[in-house]
Scaffold this active site. Structure first.
Site, PDB file in Angstrom:
ATOM      1  N   SER A  93       0.341   6.879   6.074  1.00  0.00           N
ATOM      2  CA  SER A  93      -0.866   7.159   6.613  1.00  0.00           C
ATOM      3  C   SER A  93      -2.055   7.512   5.765  1.00  0.00           C
ATOM      4  O   SER A  93      -3.145   7.134   6.020  1.00  0.00           O
ATOM      5  CB  SER A  93      -0.801   8.248   7.776  1.00  0.00           C
ATOM      6  OG  SER A  93       0.500   7.830   8.751  1.00  0.00           O
TER       7      SER A  93
ATOM      8  N   MET B  21       0.815  -1.337   0.049  1.00  0.00           N
ATOM      9  CA  MET B  21       0.041  -0.136  -0.008  1.00  0.00           C
ATOM     10  C   MET B  21       0.990   1.183   0.062  1.00  0.00           C
ATOM     11  O   MET B  21       0.678   2.094  -0.658  1.00  0.00           O
ATOM     12  CB  MET B  21      -0.832   0.153   1.258  1.00  0.00           C
ATOM     13  CG  MET B  21      -1.866  -1.036   1.223  1.00  0.00           C
ATOM     14  SD  MET B  21      -3.100  -0.900   2.865  1.00  0.00           S
ATOM     15  CE  MET B  21      -2.078  -1.989   4.105  1.00  0.00           C
TER      16      MET B  21
ATOM     17  N   HIS C 130     -10.834   7.884  -3.189  1.00  0.00           N
ATOM     18  CA  HIS C 130     -10.979   6.385  -2.682  1.00  0.00           C
ATOM     19  C   HIS C 130     -11.396   5.547  -3.690  1.00  0.00           C
ATOM     20  O   HIS C 130     -11.704   4.429  -3.529  1.00  0.00           O
ATOM     21  CB  HIS C 130     -12.203   6.304  -1.680  1.00  0.00           C
ATOM     22  CG  HIS C 130     -11.967   7.181  -0.400  1.00  0.00           C
ATOM     23  ND1 HIS C 130     -13.008   7.163   0.820  1.00  0.00           N
ATOM     24  CD2 HIS C 130     -10.962   7.613   0.176  1.00  0.00           C
ATOM     25  CE1 HIS C 130     -12.513   7.793   1.731  1.00  0.00           C
ATOM     26  NE2 HIS C 130     -11.279   7.878   1.515  1.00  0.00           N
TER      27      HIS C 130
ATOM     28  N   GLN D 283      13.604  -2.545  45.718  1.00  0.00           N
ATOM     29  CA  GLN D 283      12.110  -2.082  45.671  1.00  0.00           C
ATOM     30  C   GLN D 283      11.872  -1.438  44.186  1.00  0.00           C
ATOM     31  O   GLN D 283      10.752  -1.873  43.683  1.00  0.00           O
ATOM     32  CB  GLN D 283      12.049  -0.936  46.839  1.00  0.00           C
ATOM     33  CG  GLN D 283      10.122  -0.692  46.810  1.00  0.00           C
ATOM     34  CD  GLN D 283       9.979   0.561  47.423  1.00  0.00           C
ATOM     35  OE1 GLN D 283      10.408   1.572  47.167  1.00  0.00           O
ATOM     36  NE2 GLN D 283       9.268   0.385  48.601  1.00  0.00           N
TER      37      GLN D 283
ATOM     38  N   GLU E 284      -5.906  -6.802  10.920  1.00  0.00           N
ATOM     39  CA  GLU E 284      -4.775  -6.255  10.792  1.00  0.00           C
ATOM     40  C   GLU E 284      -4.283  -5.622  12.190  1.00  0.00           C
ATOM     41  O   GLU E 284      -3.169  -6.104  12.715  1.00  0.00           O
ATOM     42  CB  GLU E 284      -4.308  -5.126   9.814  1.00  0.00           C
ATOM     43  CG  GLU E 284      -2.923  -4.763   9.498  1.00  0.00           C
ATOM     44  CD  GLU E 284      -2.503  -3.901   8.553  1.00  0.00           C
ATOM     45  OE1 GLU E 284      -3.169  -4.040   7.411  1.00  0.00           O
ATOM     46  OE2 GLU E 284      -1.390  -3.288   8.495  1.00  0.00           O
TER      47      GLU E 284
ATOM     48  N   ALA F 213       3.101   8.607   0.249  1.00  0.00           N
ATOM     49  CA  ALA F 213       1.815   8.241   1.019  1.00  0.00           C
ATOM     50  C   ALA F 213       1.977   6.908   1.856  1.00  0.00           C
ATOM     51  O   ALA F 213       1.877   6.038   1.419  1.00  0.00           O
ATOM     52  CB  ALA F 213       0.611   7.925  -0.211  1.00  0.00           C
TER      53      ALA F 213
END
Ligand SMILES: Cc1cc2nc3c(=O)[nH]c(=O)nc-3n(C[C@H](O)[C@H](O)[C@H](O)COP(=O)(O)OP(=O)(O)OC[C@H]3O[C@@H](n4cnc5c(N)ncnc54)[C@H](O)[C@@H]3O)c2cc1C
Length: 388
Positions: free
Chosen positions: A133, A126, A179, A279, A242, A131
């Site tokens: 995100s 992808m 898209h 501790q 995913e 490109a």
């Protein structure tokens, strides 16, 4: 903590996967790290063991197992007794499921048996140089040519990029629609397809990550996944899984670091007492134990929801966000508790620390996860600022 989601069948399966990882993966990890890539033969071995694409139908050579808990076990044992960079689940689920859900009958008949045997290793492409995100910003293009498509462009940071024999590639199919993206299966040997070098990375040294180049690659109709204009929605559908896979990996990685550190602090002495007696050490371990148990319970619940087909994208984003952030915190604490040894390459914790850093970046960065979660609770920036 006792985990209530597994039954006897799962535990028997876990024993067999553990034995496989101990004999076939663990002894090779150091060599793979040095060469910057795992041996592809390891996928064939995993295939012989029945660990690849377990969901696939028996007619293709799979086991028809839809219960995600079996994949969860493969992930957990791969990390505990092998290495987080041995990306079996990327192959089997992240990419394999696209073929299973969206592939043509001809593609499945030809490719799935080879994916199940490990002969063909899968990857997904992808991300592009401009490109990551912002997936809607990809520039790779596919144009129709008769029944075929011609694909051009380039991808970067692609896992299994060198060993991979087939890649699901996202490319723009509708020029003026952000898209309007399609998903295409590009196979090794196709004319116009080439790959760059194995990219050098800070961590994940057993994992090959590469650039891929496409120059008018002819994609036959049978290699188109689903609707060639609805790839964005196909991707969104698969992204919940995913993120769940990432969360399962991240907590398994953190658990492994916790256990390594427990062994170390009990053995190592300073000021005449085990490091574990201070501790600060006990409190750090107690804090981590608590956080890990709480997160594991949540992730196990997400796994059960996923098995019922009810895991939402935002819940998966919560799991991924918290698991990757906790993994980083645990790695940092564990290196600190190892002292100087934690910085030395011969100690596993040193490279687990660098391996973990990418978890907050890939498969959707922490910032993107927060965007998704914020939107799911009604805090959508676009709606909040509309008309201002
Ligand atoms: C080892 C490795 C393996 C990978 N494997 C694959 C693979 O197999 N296939 C694949 O396709 N990709 C893969 N990737 C790519 C990975 O998914 C991207 O790197 C990731 O999505 C981030 O994209 P980017 O690198 O372009 O960063 P950018 O998108 O440029 O982001 C840079 C920074 O800006 C922040 N940012 C971006 N948008 C926003 C926003 N809206 N709000 C707030 N902050 C924002 C990010 O969170 C980040 O901190 C891999 C990457 C790595 C490092």
């Amino acid at each position: 903590m006792q985990r209530l989601i597994f039954d006897e069948e799962h535990e028997m399966f876990r024993d067999s996967v553990r034995r496989f990882m101990q004999s076939e993966v663990e002894p090779n990890v150091e060599k793979w790290r040095e060469q910057g890539i795992c041996d592809p033969a390891a996928f064939i071995k995993a295939g012989e063991q029945g660990l690849l694409c377990m969901w696939a139908a028996e007619k293709y050579g799979g086991s028809g197992i839809e219960d995600f808990r079996f994949e969860q076990i493969v992930i957990e044992e791969t990390i505990r007794h092998g290495d987080i960079g041995f990306f079996l689940s990327l192959h089997s689920r992240l990419v394999g499921r696209y073929l299973g859900h969206l592939g043509s009958a001809a593609l499945k008949e030809r490719l799935l048996p080879k994916c199940i045997s490990g002969e063909t290793i899968l990857g997904i492409a992808m991300t592009e140089p401009n490109a990551g995100s912002d997936l809607a910003g990809i520039r790779s293009r596919a144009v129709r040519d008769g029944d075929d498509w011609l694909l051009s462009g380039s991808k970067t940071f692609i896992s299994n990029g060198i060993n991979g024999g087939a890649f699901v590639v996202a490319a723009r199919t509708v020029p003026d629609k952000p898209h309007g993206i399609g998903l295409f299966v590009v196979e090794a040997g196709m004319d116009g397809f080439s790959r760059g070098r194995n990219l050098k990375k800070m961590g994940l040294k057993t994992q090959d990550t590469a650039e891929l180049f496409f120059e008018n690659v002819r994609i036959p109709a049978e290699n188109v996944l689903g609707d060639p204009e609805k790839g964005f929605y196909h991707l969104m559908f698969h992204l919940a899984e995913e993120r769940l896979i990432s969360a399962v990996q991240e907590i398994a990685h953190a658990e492994t670091a916790f256990d390594l550190t427990m062994d170390y602090i009990l053995e190592r002495k300073a000021f005449g007492r085990p490091i574990a007696a201070f501790q600060n050490t006990r409190f750090k371990m107690a804090e981590m134990r608590t956080e890990l148990d709480i997160l594991q319970t949540f992730i196990d619940q997400c796994v059960l929801l996923h098995n019922q087909g009810e895991l939402s994208a935002d819940l998966a984003a919560e799991a991924k966000l918290h698991a990757s952030e906790l993994e980083s915190t645990v790695m940092d604490n564990c290196v600190q508790l190892h002292g100087g040894s934690g910085y030395m390459s011969e100690y596993r914790i040193s490279h687990m620390f660098t391996d973990a850093r990418v978890s907050r970046i890939y498969a959707g960065s922490s910032e993107i996860m927060k965007e998704i979660i914020a939107r799911s609770i009604g805090l959508d920036e676009r709606k909040l600022t509309r008309g201002r």
